[in-house]
Design a protein around this motif. Structure first.
Motif, PDB file in Angstrom:
ATOM      1  N   CYS A  87       0.812  -1.223   0.000  1.00  0.00           N
ATOM      2  CA  CYS A  87       0.000   0.000   0.000  1.00  0.00           C
ATOM      3  C   CYS A  87       0.847   1.275   0.000  1.00  0.00           C
ATOM      4  O   CYS A  87       0.312   2.372   0.147  1.00  0.00           O
ATOM      5  CB  CYS A  87      -0.948  -0.001   1.192  1.00  0.00           C
ATOM      6  N   LEU A  88       2.142   1.136  -0.188  1.00  0.00           N
ATOM      7  CA  LEU A  88       3.032   2.287  -0.262  1.00  0.00           C
ATOM      8  C   LEU A  88       2.577   3.200  -1.403  1.00  0.00           C
ATOM      9  O   LEU A  88       2.272   2.721  -2.493  1.00  0.00           O
ATOM     10  CB  LEU A  88       4.462   1.797  -0.513  1.00  0.00           C
ATOM     11  N   THR A  89       2.510   4.513  -1.159  1.00  0.00           N
ATOM     12  CA  THR A  89       2.078   5.450  -2.198  1.00  0.00           C
ATOM     13  C   THR A  89       3.220   6.314  -2.740  1.00  0.00           C
ATOM     14  O   THR A  89       3.105   6.855  -3.841  1.00  0.00           O
ATOM     15  CB  THR A  89       0.954   6.374  -1.688  1.00  0.00           C
ATOM     16  N   GLU A  90       4.291   6.462  -1.970  1.00  0.00           N
ATOM     17  CA  GLU A  90       5.426   7.276  -2.416  1.00  0.00           C
ATOM     18  C   GLU A  90       6.723   6.546  -2.107  1.00  0.00           C
ATOM     19  O   GLU A  90       6.930   6.104  -0.977  1.00  0.00           O
ATOM     20  CB  GLU A  90       5.446   8.635  -1.715  1.00  0.00           C
ATOM     21  N   LEU A  91       7.586   6.431  -3.134  1.00  0.00           N
ATOM     22  CA  LEU A  91       8.868   5.759  -2.964  1.00  0.00           C
ATOM     23  C   LEU A  91       9.956   6.581  -3.640  1.00  0.00           C
ATOM     24  O   LEU A  91       9.888   6.855  -4.839  1.00  0.00           O
ATOM     25  CB  LEU A  91       8.816   4.350  -3.570  1.00  0.00           C
ATOM     26  N   THR A 110       1.412  -1.709  -6.198  1.00  0.00           N
ATOM     27  CA  THR A 110       0.397  -1.244  -7.149  1.00  0.00           C
ATOM     28  C   THR A 110      -0.283   0.053  -6.729  1.00  0.00           C
ATOM     29  O   THR A 110      -1.002   0.643  -7.531  1.00  0.00           O
ATOM     30  CB  THR A 110      -0.666  -2.331  -7.362  1.00  0.00           C
ATOM     31  N   CYS A 111      -0.082   0.516  -5.521  1.00  0.00           N
ATOM     32  CA  CYS A 111      -0.705   1.760  -5.058  1.00  0.00           C
ATOM     33  C   CYS A 111       0.212   2.976  -5.220  1.00  0.00           C
ATOM     34  O   CYS A 111      -0.173   4.089  -4.857  1.00  0.00           O
ATOM     35  CB  CYS A 111      -1.122   1.631  -3.590  1.00  0.00           C
ATOM     36  N   LEU A 112       1.413   2.755  -5.740  1.00  0.00           N
ATOM     37  CA  LEU A 112       2.353   3.879  -5.875  1.00  0.00           C
ATOM     38  C   LEU A 112       1.767   4.993  -6.723  1.00  0.00           C
ATOM     39  O   LEU A 112       1.194   4.752  -7.778  1.00  0.00           O
ATOM     40  CB  LEU A 112       3.665   3.425  -6.508  1.00  0.00           C
ATOM     41  N   LEU A 148       6.703  -2.139 -13.973  1.00  0.00           N
ATOM     42  CA  LEU A 148       5.821  -1.088 -13.437  1.00  0.00           C
ATOM     43  C   LEU A 148       4.407  -1.139 -14.013  1.00  0.00           C
ATOM     44  O   LEU A 148       3.558  -0.329 -13.632  1.00  0.00           O
ATOM     45  CB  LEU A 148       6.438   0.289 -13.714  1.00  0.00           C
ATOM     46  N   ARG A 149       4.113  -2.075 -14.877  1.00  0.00           N
ATOM     47  CA  ARG A 149       2.852  -2.107 -15.635  1.00  0.00           C
ATOM     48  C   ARG A 149       1.599  -2.148 -14.768  1.00  0.00           C
ATOM     49  O   ARG A 149       0.546  -1.692 -15.189  1.00  0.00           O
ATOM     50  CB  ARG A 149       2.856  -3.273 -16.609  1.00  0.00           C
ATOM     51  N   ARG A 150       1.662  -2.685 -13.574  1.00  0.00           N
ATOM     52  CA  ARG A 150       0.481  -2.808 -12.714  1.00  0.00           C
ATOM     53  C   ARG A 150       0.232  -1.559 -11.862  1.00  0.00           C
ATOM     54  O   ARG A 150      -0.733  -1.507 -11.113  1.00  0.00           O
ATOM     55  CB  ARG A 150       0.650  -4.032 -11.812  1.00  0.00           C
ATOM     56  N   MET A 151       1.056  -0.555 -11.993  1.00  0.00           N
ATOM     57  CA  MET A 151       0.925   0.671 -11.201  1.00  0.00           C
ATOM     58  C   MET A 151      -0.081   1.614 -11.863  1.00  0.00           C
ATOM     59  O   MET A 151       0.283   2.574 -12.530  1.00  0.00           O
ATOM     60  CB  MET A 151       2.287   1.333 -11.024  1.00  0.00           C
ATOM     61  N   GLN A 152      -1.349   1.327 -11.658  1.00  0.00           N
ATOM     62  CA  GLN A 152      -2.430   2.062 -12.301  1.00  0.00           C
ATOM     63  C   GLN A 152      -2.645   3.465 -11.730  1.00  0.00           C
ATOM     64  O   GLN A 152      -3.357   4.263 -12.321  1.00  0.00           O
ATOM     65  CB  GLN A 152      -3.732   1.266 -12.179  1.00  0.00           C
ATOM     66  N   GLN A 153      -2.047   3.760 -10.581  1.00  0.00           N
ATOM     67  CA  GLN A 153      -2.243   5.066  -9.943  1.00  0.00           C
ATOM     68  C   GLN A 153      -0.993   5.945 -10.010  1.00  0.00           C
ATOM     69  O   GLN A 153      -0.983   7.041  -9.466  1.00  0.00           O
ATOM     70  CB  GLN A 153      -2.652   4.870  -8.486  1.00  0.00           C
ATOM     71  N   LEU A 154       0.047   5.469 -10.677  1.00  0.00           N
ATOM     72  CA  LEU A 154       1.300   6.205 -10.739  1.00  0.00           C
ATOM     73  C   LEU A 154       1.117   7.514 -11.508  1.00  0.00           C
ATOM     74  O   LEU A 154       0.765   7.504 -12.679  1.00  0.00           O
ATOM     75  CB  LEU A 154       2.383   5.343 -11.396  1.00  0.00           C
ATOM     76  N   GLN A 155       1.330   8.623 -10.823  1.00  0.00           N
ATOM     77  CA  GLN A 155       1.110   9.942 -11.420  1.00  0.00           C
ATOM     78  C   GLN A 155       2.393  10.717 -11.678  1.00  0.00           C
ATOM     79  O   GLN A 155       2.438  11.564 -12.552  1.00  0.00           O
ATOM     80  CB  GLN A 155       0.216  10.773 -10.504  1.00  0.00           C
TER      81      GLN A 155
END
Length: 180
Positions: free
Chosen positions: A65-69, A87-89, A109-116
């Motif tokens: 559930c990490l959002t920022e790395l 996937t929550c990045l 990275l393909r599953r990172m649907q929220q990556l902005q």
């Protein structure tokens, strides 16, 4: 200094006594050579591992559930097999490393649907032909790439380049043309 001590000192400085209270953790500039086991921090959302000496990336112990790395300014050569579960990045900074293999990196990275917001500049992949359009195509949720806003025209061009057959069909349907 031992990694465990670094983590404990960081928590102590912030007055955190329970693992469940850790939502942010800074391990920047600690001369780390690998990613420590952080599985005990179930509510960790933001992690700074920048400005270390990390070479091999293994983030399996990091909460999904990490959002920022923040991994910029390390010695990372590849992200393959290390990040796909995150996937929550929404923010991923990987600039100024030694990452090669654009296709392998984007596959990871393909599953990172929220990556902005993502950075890959100052890596060998950022010098590959068609880099920016390829990343925009493979990570469609990106709003900012390498500190620069992703423009609608770039999205359109990326779609045209990497989805040529699909683009041709859409054009024929949109303009009533029959494909031969």
């Amino acid at each position: 200094m031992e990694v465990g001590k670094v983590i404990e000192d960081s928590l102590k400085k912030r007055g955190i006594k329970r693992d469940c209270d850790v939502s942010q953790l800074s391990l920047a500039t600690e001369k780390l050579t690998s990613v420590p086991d952080l599985s005990r921090f179930h509510f960790l959302r933001t992690l700074w591992l920048n400005n270390n000496k990390i070479r091999e990336l293994s983030c399996r112990s990091i909460n999904c559930c990490l959002t920022e790395l923040y991994l910029q300014n390390n010695n990372i050569k590849s992200v393959s097999g290390a990040l796909s579960h995150l996937t929550c990045l929404q923010i991923l900074f990987l600039h100024n490393n030694w990452i090669r293999g654009l296709e392998d990196t984007m596959h990871e990275l393909r599953r990172m649907q929220q990556l902005q917001n993502a950075t890959f500049f100052l890596n060998p992949i950022s010098h590959e032909l068609g880099y920016r359009h390829h990343v925009i195509h493979r990570l469609p949720s990106l709003q900012i790439l390498d500190g620069k806003e992703v423009k609608p025209a770039e999205r359109k061009t990326s779609f045209q380049i990497y989805s040529q057959d699909r683009h041709r069909v859409l054009q024929s349907v949109a303009f009533g043309r029959h494909q031969s």
